[in-house]
Design a protein around this motif. Structure first.
Motif, PDB file in Angstrom:
ATOM      1  N   ASN A 194       0.788  -0.944  -0.002  1.00  0.00           N
ATOM      2  CA  ASN A 194      -0.091  -0.329  -0.203  1.00  0.00           C
ATOM      3  C   ASN A 194       0.781   1.392  -0.469  1.00  0.00           C
ATOM      4  N   ILE A 195       2.009   1.077   0.615  1.00  0.00           N
ATOM      5  CA  ILE A 195       2.523   1.977   0.813  1.00  0.00           C
ATOM      6  C   ILE A 195       3.183   1.926  -0.819  1.00  0.00           C
ATOM      7  N   ALA A 196       3.815   1.589  -1.591  1.00  0.00           N
ATOM      8  CA  ALA A 196       4.152   1.638  -2.454  1.00  0.00           C
ATOM      9  C   ALA A 196       3.554   2.288  -3.130  1.00  0.00           C
ATOM     10  N   LYS A 197       1.715   1.922  -3.327  1.00  0.00           N
ATOM     11  CA  LYS A 197       1.770   2.473  -4.330  1.00  0.00           C
ATOM     12  C   LYS A 197       0.707   3.737  -4.143  1.00  0.00           C
ATOM     13  N   HIS A 198       0.578   4.043  -2.536  1.00  0.00           N
ATOM     14  CA  HIS A 198      -0.311   5.218  -2.564  1.00  0.00           C
ATOM     15  C   HIS A 198       0.541   5.787  -1.761  1.00  0.00           C
ATOM     16  N   ALA A 199       1.331   6.082  -0.919  1.00  0.00           N
ATOM     17  CA  ALA A 199       2.112   6.347  -0.314  1.00  0.00           C
ATOM     18  C   ALA A 199       3.247   8.001  -0.605  1.00  0.00           C
ATOM     19  N   ALA A 200       3.615   7.402  -2.338  1.00  0.00           N
ATOM     20  CA  ALA A 200       4.618   8.188  -2.658  1.00  0.00           C
ATOM     21  C   ALA A 200       5.855   8.623  -1.560  1.00  0.00           C
ATOM     22  N   ALA A 201       6.285   7.813  -0.766  1.00  0.00           N
ATOM     23  CA  ALA A 201       7.048   7.457   0.495  1.00  0.00           C
ATOM     24  C   ALA A 201       8.690   7.396   0.131  1.00  0.00           C
ATOM     25  N   GLY A 202       9.188   8.369   0.548  1.00  0.00           N
ATOM     26  CA  GLY A 202      10.818   8.215   0.933  1.00  0.00           C
ATOM     27  C   GLY A 202      11.262   6.595   1.197  1.00  0.00           C
ATOM     28  N   ARG A 203      11.264   6.582   2.544  1.00  0.00           N
ATOM     29  CA  ARG A 203      11.942   5.488   3.119  1.00  0.00           C
ATOM     30  C   ARG A 203      10.659   4.901   4.409  1.00  0.00           C
ATOM     31  N   ALA A 204      10.844   3.475   4.605  1.00  0.00           N
ATOM     32  CA  ALA A 204       9.787   3.315   5.826  1.00  0.00           C
ATOM     33  C   ALA A 204      10.084   2.433   6.638  1.00  0.00           C
ATOM     34  N   GLU A 205       9.681   2.189   7.735  1.00  0.00           N
ATOM     35  CA  GLU A 205      10.459   1.367   9.112  1.00  0.00           C
ATOM     36  C   GLU A 205       9.306   0.361   9.293  1.00  0.00           C
ATOM     37  N   VAL A 206       9.938  -0.894  10.068  1.00  0.00           N
ATOM     38  CA  VAL A 206       9.017  -2.391   9.696  1.00  0.00           C
ATOM     39  C   VAL A 206       9.860  -2.514  11.667  1.00  0.00           C
ATOM     40  N   ASN A 207       8.848  -2.499  12.578  1.00  0.00           N
ATOM     41  CA  ASN A 207       9.556  -3.151  13.862  1.00  0.00           C
ATOM     42  C   ASN A 207       8.378  -4.217  14.455  1.00  0.00           C
ATOM     43  N   VAL A 208       9.115  -5.606  14.644  1.00  0.00           N
ATOM     44  CA  VAL A 208       8.248  -6.678  14.986  1.00  0.00           C
ATOM     45  C   VAL A 208       9.424  -6.895  16.277  1.00  0.00           C
ATOM     46  N   ARG A 209       8.072  -6.679  17.680  1.00  0.00           N
ATOM     47  CA  ARG A 209       8.297  -7.442  18.820  1.00  0.00           C
ATOM     48  C   ARG A 209       7.654  -8.469  19.462  1.00  0.00           C
ATOM     49  N   ARG A 210       8.357  -9.458  20.008  1.00  0.00           N
ATOM     50  CA  ARG A 210       7.456  -9.681  20.817  1.00  0.00           C
ATOM     51  C   ARG A 210       7.340  -9.763  22.456  1.00  0.00           C
TER      52      ARG A 210
END
Length: 386
Positions: free
Chosen positions: A312-328
């Motif tokens: 969705n970010i690639a299609k609609h956000a026109a973003a330059g970068r992204a961050e993904v955090n996953v923690r338990r």
């Protein structure tokens, strides 16, 4: 509880519920006592009596009392509760009907007290001197107070009747708990079955259609490279078929990878998300902190969430970068997807985020979205690990 106005439809529906409920309750209570001498008839009659009362509550109060759909031993307990309601209902209905009738009747009498000098028969004149303006005023004030009190009493007595009915005519707490547990187990089974089906489709596509497309693309590429003496239209057709075969193979690989990547089963969420982040058309900073793996179903949901969010970010956000955090953290898996795009995302704005919500709801997770116009956008998801 909102108090209805004396002239509102709600006040009159509550009053009608109580006034009609009294003869209905007396009739059904009497029939219950009569049929008590013949238990087989009582067992067949009580559910019919209950349906009549449920229809009364739904017609006047708009309240639906669910039926009892439980094993046989619970149905027996439910029958005894229903018998208790039909025997208790005449008392509750009588109290409610009496109070409401007195309040409405007193309101009418009090507000019309100024007409008493013209309507009052002579034999009653010695009891109340209604030619006295002070007494007439007191009657009118009391009548106005009863007029305001009548809908409150009607609402309260109707609520009491509904509470008793829900307790005795509806499923008990243990039945509701068992039903919730059964539904939870069946939903988990459906989710696991769907996940297993996705894995089967992935295997079949990988071992069947994908291999055939690879072979077709290789043969077309070989023909394109060796058959140089063909007429130009034939060469163009082979080149076009070769390019379409490669494109179809790429799309199929992306589709298979989105279903359930093999690396997710073999190496876990960290490796699977690393592949998704590497294929994104913008820089993605990925951090996965999991001491123990979650269940396969939760890992599949987490993979889908991150993959769909980055798409969705690639299609609609026109973003330059992204961050993904996953923690338990103990028994909860926390996901955070952040981008510096233009924002404005809404949960009701398209099918992509709705699909995320549906996946998250299927495992009792939660989602928070922050996406002001101009950005940035942050998606926070919490999933149960088991």
């Amino acid at each position: 509880m909102r108090v209805p106005r004396p002239w509102s439809a709600r006040a009159w529906l509550d009053t009608a519920h109580l006034m009609i409920g009294l003869p209905v309750a007396v009739l059904l209570g009497g029939l219950t006592l009569v049929l008590a001498v013949a238990p087989p008839l009582l067992r067949r009659g009580v559910p019919r009596f209950t349906r009549v009362q449920r229809s009364r509550f739904e017609a006047f109060l708009g309240a639906r009392i669910p039926p009892v759909l439980s094993p046989s031993h619970w149905r027996r307990a439910a029958t005894w509760r229903q018998i208790g309601y039909h025997l208790l209902s005449p008392l509750v209905s009588a109290v409610g009907a009496f109070l409401v009738a007195v309040s409405w009747g007193g309101a009418v009498v009090g507000l019309l007290a100024f007409l008493a000098p013209k309507l009052q028969p002579p034999p009653l004149e010695f009891m109340f001197d209604l030619r006295n303006n002070k007494i007439v005023t007191a009657y009118v004030v009391i009548g106005a107070a009863l007029l305001m009190l009548a809908p409150v009493l009607a609402r309260g007595m109707a609520a009491l009747d509904l509470s008793v009915a829900r307790t005795l005519l509806g499923p008990s707490r243990s039945e509701l708990g068992q039903r919730i547990e059964t539904l939870t187990e069946s939903r988990a089974g459906v989710i696991d079955a769907a996940d297993a089906e996705r894995r089967r489709i992935e295997r079949d596509l990988h071992d069947g259609a994908q291999q055939r497309l690879v072979s077709l693309a290789m043969n077309l590429g070989l023909a394109r490279a060796t058959l140089t003496d063909l007429p130009e239209p034939a060469r163009e057709a082979i080149e076009q078929a070769h390019e379409e075969a490669k494109q179809a193979l790429k799309e199929l690989r992306d589709f298979v990878r989105g279903l359930h990547p093999a690396v997710l089963n073999d190496q876990g969420l960290d490796a699977a998300l690393s592949g998704v982040a590497a294929r994104a058309p913008f820089p993605v900073k990925l951090r996965v902190d999991m001491e123990r793996r979650a269940s396969p179903t939760i890992e599949a949901v987490a993979f889908f969430i991150v993959s769909e969010a980055l798409t969705n970010i690639a299609k609609h956000a026109a973003a330059g970068r992204a961050e993904v955090n996953v923690r338990r953290e103990r028994d909860r898996l926390h996901l955070l997807v952040h981008d510096d795009g233009r924002g404005g995302a809404r949960l009701d704005g398209g099918t992509g985020l709705r699909g995320l919500v549906q996946r998250i709801d299927s495992v009792d997770g939660s989602l928070k979205l922050s996406s002001p116009l101009g950005g940035p956008t942050t998606i926070e998801v919490e999933l149960p690990c088991e």
